[in-house]
Scaffold this motif. Structure first.
Motif, PDB file in Angstrom:
ATOM      1  N   ALA A 198       0.822  -1.214   0.000  1.00 16.61           N
ATOM      2  CA  ALA A 198       0.000   0.000   0.000  1.00 16.61           C
ATOM      3  C   ALA A 198       0.855   1.263   0.000  1.00 16.61           C
ATOM      4  O   ALA A 198       0.605   2.207  -0.751  1.00 16.61           O
ATOM      5  CB  ALA A 198      -0.925  -0.013   1.215  1.00 16.61           C
ATOM      6  N   LEU A 199       1.874   1.275   0.846  1.00 14.37           N
ATOM      7  CA  LEU A 199       2.702   2.477   0.979  1.00 14.37           C
ATOM      8  C   LEU A 199       3.472   2.791  -0.298  1.00 14.37           C
ATOM      9  O   LEU A 199       3.755   3.948  -0.599  1.00 14.37           O
ATOM     10  CB  LEU A 199       3.694   2.303   2.141  1.00 14.37           C
ATOM     11  N   SER A 200       3.789   1.748  -1.062  1.00 12.64           N
ATOM     12  CA  SER A 200       4.547   1.972  -2.293  1.00 12.64           C
ATOM     13  C   SER A 200       3.745   2.812  -3.287  1.00 12.64           C
ATOM     14  O   SER A 200       4.310   3.562  -4.070  1.00 12.64           O
ATOM     15  CB  SER A 200       4.938   0.636  -2.931  1.00 12.64           C
ATOM     16  N   ILE A 201       2.411   2.719  -3.220  1.00  9.72           N
ATOM     17  CA  ILE A 201       1.564   3.417  -4.192  1.00  9.72           C
ATOM     18  C   ILE A 201       1.786   4.923  -4.118  1.00  9.72           C
ATOM     19  O   ILE A 201       1.881   5.609  -5.127  1.00  9.72           O
ATOM     20  CB  ILE A 201       0.068   3.080  -3.963  1.00  9.72           C
ATOM     21  N   LEU A 236       3.394   5.716 -11.229  1.00 11.43           N
ATOM     22  CA  LEU A 236       3.701   6.498 -10.022  1.00 11.43           C
ATOM     23  C   LEU A 236       5.122   6.261  -9.519  1.00 11.43           C
ATOM     24  O   LEU A 236       5.688   7.102  -8.827  1.00 11.43           O
ATOM     25  CB  LEU A 236       2.701   6.180  -8.904  1.00 11.43           C
ATOM     26  N   THR A 237       5.698   5.110  -9.861  1.00 14.11           N
ATOM     27  CA  THR A 237       7.063   4.836  -9.384  1.00 14.11           C
ATOM     28  C   THR A 237       8.084   5.752 -10.052  1.00 14.11           C
ATOM     29  O   THR A 237       9.189   5.910  -9.560  1.00 14.11           O
ATOM     30  CB  THR A 237       7.498   3.372  -9.641  1.00 14.11           C
ATOM     31  N   LYS A 238       7.684   6.356 -11.162  1.00 13.26           N
ATOM     32  CA  LYS A 238       8.618   7.214 -11.911  1.00 13.26           C
ATOM     33  C   LYS A 238       8.545   8.680 -11.478  1.00 13.26           C
ATOM     34  O   LYS A 238       9.333   9.504 -11.940  1.00 13.26           O
ATOM     35  CB  LYS A 238       8.302   7.148 -13.411  1.00 13.26           C
ATOM     36  N   ALA A 298      13.769   0.640   2.280  1.00 11.58           N
ATOM     37  CA  ALA A 298      13.096  -0.275   1.344  1.00 11.58           C
ATOM     38  C   ALA A 298      13.501   0.042  -0.094  1.00 11.58           C
ATOM     39  O   ALA A 298      13.592   1.201  -0.474  1.00 11.58           O
ATOM     40  CB  ALA A 298      11.582  -0.143   1.502  1.00 11.58           C
ATOM     41  N   LYS A 299      13.763  -1.026  -0.856  1.00 10.17           N
ATOM     42  CA  LYS A 299      14.120  -0.826  -2.264  1.00 10.17           C
ATOM     43  C   LYS A 299      13.056  -1.450  -3.149  1.00 10.17           C
ATOM     44  O   LYS A 299      12.767  -2.643  -3.037  1.00 10.17           O
ATOM     45  CB  LYS A 299      15.472  -1.476  -2.578  1.00 10.17           C
ATOM     46  N   LEU A 300      12.508  -0.628  -4.007  1.00  2.57           N
ATOM     47  CA  LEU A 300      11.541  -1.129  -4.973  1.00  2.57           C
ATOM     48  C   LEU A 300      12.364  -1.636  -6.154  1.00  2.57           C
ATOM     49  O   LEU A 300      12.919  -0.842  -6.907  1.00  2.57           O
ATOM     50  CB  LEU A 300      10.630   0.029  -5.364  1.00  2.57           C
TER      51      LEU A 300
END
Ligand code: ADP
Ligand code: MG
Length: 238
Positions: free
Chosen positions: A48-51, A73-75, A59-61
């Protein structure tokens, strides 16, 4: 509306590497409700938090896309994600005090969120906050407006958080164990409030819980996480 593809989140490296979220893919449509259920430590919160890019700094995505309304959204960089967070995508947590400031009156805190994203005067924002307090069934909105968080019950604080989360009519609301700390009666009220708000605003909802019973009261679809992976998924008939 939201599509997460092959999300992987890791901590550490080498021998101490932990894969906390492992190749997770989920989808939520506008107006739909997805439940994420799993025991503690299964990777629900990190997903959830990654969103909204609120992962802890360690933490590494390491892989994955989070497509929201055609944008990955990751960009996005910090300034860009702020336009989504608290505006088009909001989140509520198990412990309301993590999001509420103990030294600012409740009304002002919600007004600030509104002013941040909408061009409203202080007076207009206050009117809006009182409407929101009504909407989330807080009693005596004027009194609550002037109260500090510690003067409210757990259920009332959670309603303040929900008012804050819906203040800018988000397209997606993420609720991470929002009722876990509440007693059963209040839990039921909050769940029915979230169900009503979802319909009223046609919001997508991601509802996280370790309790499948609770999930089945809010979600149309559910995924089960175990040790970072999705191990089961299905529909829930309400
Ligand atoms: P859940 O919400 O399902 O209880 P989380 O998503 O919070 O689980 O965490 C999943 C796993 O990620 C944890 O079991 C832990 O191994 C790891 N983890 C989470 N946060 C951290 C952190 N800040 N540092 C190291 N590992 C973490
Ligand atoms: Mg969690």
């Amino acid at each position: 509306m939201l599509k997460i593809n092959n999300l992987t989140i890791e901590f550490g490296s080498g021998d101490s590497k932990v894969i906390a979220v492992d190749d997770v893919s989920i989808e939520v449509d506008r107006g739909a409700s997805l439940g994420i259920v799993g025991e503690s430590g299964s990777g629900k919160s990190l997903t959830a938090l990654s969103i909204i890019q609120l992962l802890p700094p360690q933490a590494k995505l390491t892989s994955g896309k989070i497509i929201f309304d055609k944008v990955d959204l990751t960009k996005l960089v910090k300034n860009q994600i702020r336009e989504y967070r608290g505006n088009r995508i909001s989140m509520i947590f198990q412990e309301p005090m993590t999001a509420l400031n103990p030294v600012i009156k409740c009304g002002k805190q919600v007004a600030e969120i509104i002013i941040l994203h909408q061009k409203l005067s202080k007076k207009e924002a206050k009117k809006k906050v009182l409407e929101l307090f009504n909407k989330v069934n807080l009693p005596r909105p004027e009194n609550i407006y002037r109260s500090y968080p510690h003067q409210l019950s757990g259920g009332q604080k959670q309603r303040i958080m929900i008012a804050m989360a819906i203040a800018n009519k988000p397209d997606l609301l993420i609720a991470d164990e929002p009722t876990t700390a509440l007693d059963v009666t209040v839990q039921k009220e909050i769940i029915s409030l979230l169900n009503n708000l979802r319909k009223d605003y046609n919001m997508g909802l991601i509802f996280i819980s370790h309790d499948l019973g609770v999930i089945s009261e809010v979600a149309d679809q559910v995924v089960v996480m175990y040790k970072g992976s999705i191990v089961e998924s299905g529909n829930i008939k309400n």
